[in-house]
Design an enzyme around this catalytic site. Structure first.
Site, PDB file in Angstrom:
ATOM      1  N   ASP A  15       8.462   1.101   2.203  1.00  0.00           N
ATOM      2  CA  ASP A  15       7.011   1.397   2.470  1.00  0.00           C
ATOM      3  C   ASP A  15       6.542   0.477   3.433  1.00  0.00           C
ATOM      4  O   ASP A  15       6.831  -0.794   3.521  1.00  0.00           O
ATOM      5  CB  ASP A  15       6.251   0.645   0.989  1.00  0.00           C
ATOM      6  CG  ASP A  15       6.741   1.448  -0.261  1.00  0.00           C
ATOM      7  OD1 ASP A  15       7.095   2.667  -0.085  1.00  0.00           O
ATOM      8  OD2 ASP A  15       6.483   0.923  -1.222  1.00  0.00           O
ATOM      9  N   ASN A  45      11.118   1.949  -7.106  1.00  0.00           N
ATOM     10  CA  ASN A  45      10.283   1.121  -8.030  1.00  0.00           C
ATOM     11  C   ASN A  45      10.405   1.292  -9.427  1.00  0.00           C
ATOM     12  O   ASN A  45      10.363  -0.017 -10.089  1.00  0.00           O
ATOM     13  CB  ASN A  45       8.843   1.752  -7.668  1.00  0.00           C
ATOM     14  CG  ASN A  45       8.288   1.404  -6.290  1.00  0.00           C
ATOM     15  OD1 ASN A  45       8.901   0.676  -5.368  1.00  0.00           O
ATOM     16  ND2 ASN A  45       7.334   2.288  -5.862  1.00  0.00           N
ATOM     17  N   ASN A 184      -0.957  11.962 -13.827  1.00  0.00           N
ATOM     18  CA  ASN A 184      -2.443  11.569 -13.742  1.00  0.00           C
ATOM     19  C   ASN A 184      -3.241  12.732 -13.452  1.00  0.00           C
ATOM     20  O   ASN A 184      -2.804  13.848 -13.504  1.00  0.00           O
ATOM     21  CB  ASN A 184      -2.488  10.732 -12.380  1.00  0.00           C
ATOM     22  CG  ASN A 184      -2.081  11.230 -11.201  1.00  0.00           C
ATOM     23  OD1 ASN A 184      -2.007  12.514 -10.956  1.00  0.00           O
ATOM     24  ND2 ASN A 184      -1.645  10.563 -10.143  1.00  0.00           N
ATOM     25  N   ASP A 246      -4.679  -3.679  -5.580  1.00  0.00           N
ATOM     26  CA  ASP A 246      -3.782  -2.854  -4.811  1.00  0.00           C
ATOM     27  C   ASP A 246      -2.962  -1.870  -5.968  1.00  0.00           C
ATOM     28  O   ASP A 246      -2.381  -2.505  -7.018  1.00  0.00           O
ATOM     29  CB  ASP A 246      -2.745  -3.356  -4.132  1.00  0.00           C
ATOM     30  CG  ASP A 246      -1.886  -2.602  -3.225  1.00  0.00           C
ATOM     31  OD1 ASP A 246      -2.011  -1.352  -3.298  1.00  0.00           O
ATOM     32  OD2 ASP A 246      -1.040  -3.025  -2.557  1.00  0.00           O
ATOM     33  N   GLY A 251       1.439   3.157 -11.101  1.00  0.00           N
ATOM     34  CA  GLY A 251       2.137   4.365 -11.799  1.00  0.00           C
ATOM     35  C   GLY A 251       3.459   4.473 -12.120  1.00  0.00           C
ATOM     36  O   GLY A 251       4.306   4.650 -13.291  1.00  0.00           O
ATOM     37  N   ASP A 252       4.215   3.920 -11.195  1.00  0.00           N
ATOM     38  CA  ASP A 252       5.922   3.777 -11.463  1.00  0.00           C
ATOM     39  C   ASP A 252       6.177   2.674 -12.226  1.00  0.00           C
ATOM     40  O   ASP A 252       6.994   2.712 -13.277  1.00  0.00           O
ATOM     41  CB  ASP A 252       6.527   3.225 -10.025  1.00  0.00           C
ATOM     42  CG  ASP A 252       6.046   4.377  -9.083  1.00  0.00           C
ATOM     43  OD1 ASP A 252       5.942   5.486  -9.352  1.00  0.00           O
ATOM     44  OD2 ASP A 252       6.211   3.964  -7.787  1.00  0.00           O
ATOM     45  N   GLY A 287       1.330  -4.748  -3.000  1.00  0.00           N
ATOM     46  CA  GLY A 287       2.727  -4.398  -2.783  1.00  0.00           C
ATOM     47  C   GLY A 287       2.951  -3.632  -4.156  1.00  0.00           C
ATOM     48  O   GLY A 287       2.183  -3.304  -4.862  1.00  0.00           O
ATOM     49  N   SER A 291       4.832  -6.612  -7.088  1.00  0.00           N
ATOM     50  CA  SER A 291       3.852  -6.819  -7.994  1.00  0.00           C
ATOM     51  C   SER A 291       4.204  -6.672  -9.340  1.00  0.00           C
ATOM     52  O   SER A 291       3.327  -7.056 -10.297  1.00  0.00           O
ATOM     53  CB  SER A 291       2.673  -5.932  -7.765  1.00  0.00           C
ATOM     54  OG  SER A 291       3.023  -4.324  -8.104  1.00  0.00           O
TER      55      SER A 291
END
Length: 307
Positions: A15, A45, A184, A246, A251-252, A287, A291
């Site tokens: 990323d 992730n 989503n 952030d 979602g991951d 991040g 995170s």
């Protein structure tokens, strides 16, 4: 007895993140922050998020033989993910270009690189990993034919969780295996097509998606929580109020947490409520993988309105 609580089949990217005051329009240039490089990709992730929570996790992915690939391997191993299924070579490691605005919202462009070379034959060669895993999770940052092979490779008692991102139409074989399909609003819109236009809200999206064949559906609604839908009905799961900085990777982390809790015997609503807490912690930090919370950090948020 399963060796793994969760096998993640998916992407592994570096990323490249830049903070911006606002995202540029067409033909516009804006100045941003210094470039930050983080390990990411939806598959990688999810694997790190699950392992941080305590799940015995394995990753099936492909990376390049380069510095970004080594960064990704180090990140997986540091989190406790089994990397026996991580294949090296065939193309450079995938890269995601991410801009993040002051509200924490992000825009992402992905160069798939080695992710596009994760092939059906790689899935067939990893059959032993599937038989050793209680739950298998996938996304769509790898070739669709590879995801289809994942479905065909699933042992009878292994649960399949799919987040169709980036979204594209799915055939009935893939949809029928999803338990749940996690979307989503944007992903729901793509999968529903014309049916989206006649739907009045998230409850309708969930019911219409369920009618397409998944065993269950979860619609994530960001700060408004989530909806879970199955043959037993539609249930809303409340959100946890936090100050988001952030949303990259949130979602991951939600998908990974939900998949793990389902494998541990939680109901869909219970698993979604737990996943909402995991996602809430993640958005308070910058991040993606860095995170993701531990189980103790999620437990500290229990008073925030989740089940």
């Amino acid at each position: 007895m399963y060796d793994y609580d969760l096998l993640v089949v998916g992407s592994a990217n570096a990323d490249l993140v830049i903070g911006v005051e606002r995202r540029p329009g067409a033909g516009e240039t804006v100045l941003g922050s210094d470039l930050a490089v983080h390990p990411g990709g939806k598959g990688a992730n999810q694997a790190v998020a699950a392992a941080r929570l305590g799940a015995r996790t394995a990753l099936l992915a492909r990376i390049g033989d380069d510095a970004y690939g080594r960064l990704l391997l180090e990140s997986q191993r540091a989190a406790g993910v089994d990397t026996v299924g991580v294949l090296v070579g065939g193309a450079p490691t995938g890269v995601a270009l991410i801009t993040v605005d002051p509200s924490g919202d992000n825009s992402i462009v992905v160069s798939p690189g080695a992710n596009a070379r994760l092939a059906p034959r790689d899935v067939r060669a990893a059959t032993s990993l599937f038989h050793a895993s209680r739950v298998v999770s996938a996304q769509l940052e790898i070739p669709l034919e590879t995801v289809e092979e994942v479905v065909r490779t699933l042992p009878p008692d292994t649960r399949f969780v799919l987040n169709p991102s980036p979204p594209r139409p799915l055939d009935t074989e893939v949809l029928a295996a999803c338990d749940p399909l996690i979307v989503n609003e944007h992903e729901a819109k793509v999968l529903l097509g014309e049916a989206y236009d006649v739907a009045s809200g998230p409850e309708d999206w969930a019911r219409l998606l369920l009618a397409k064949g998944p065993r269950s559906v979860v619609v994530t609604l960001g700060a408004r929580g989530a909806l879970v839908a199955s043959s037993e009905g539609v249930v809303r799961v409340g959100a946890v109020a936090v100050d988001a900085v952030d949303t990259t990777g949130a979602g991951d982390s939600f998908t990974a947490a939900l998949a793990w809790r389902l494998g541990a015997g939680a109901s869909l609503a219970e698993a979604a409520a737990y996943a909402a807490r995991v996602g809430a912690v993640a958005v308070t930090r910058r991040g993606a993988q860095e995170s993701f919370p531990t189980a103790d950090e999620v437990e500290a948020l229990r008073g925030g309105g989740a089940a």
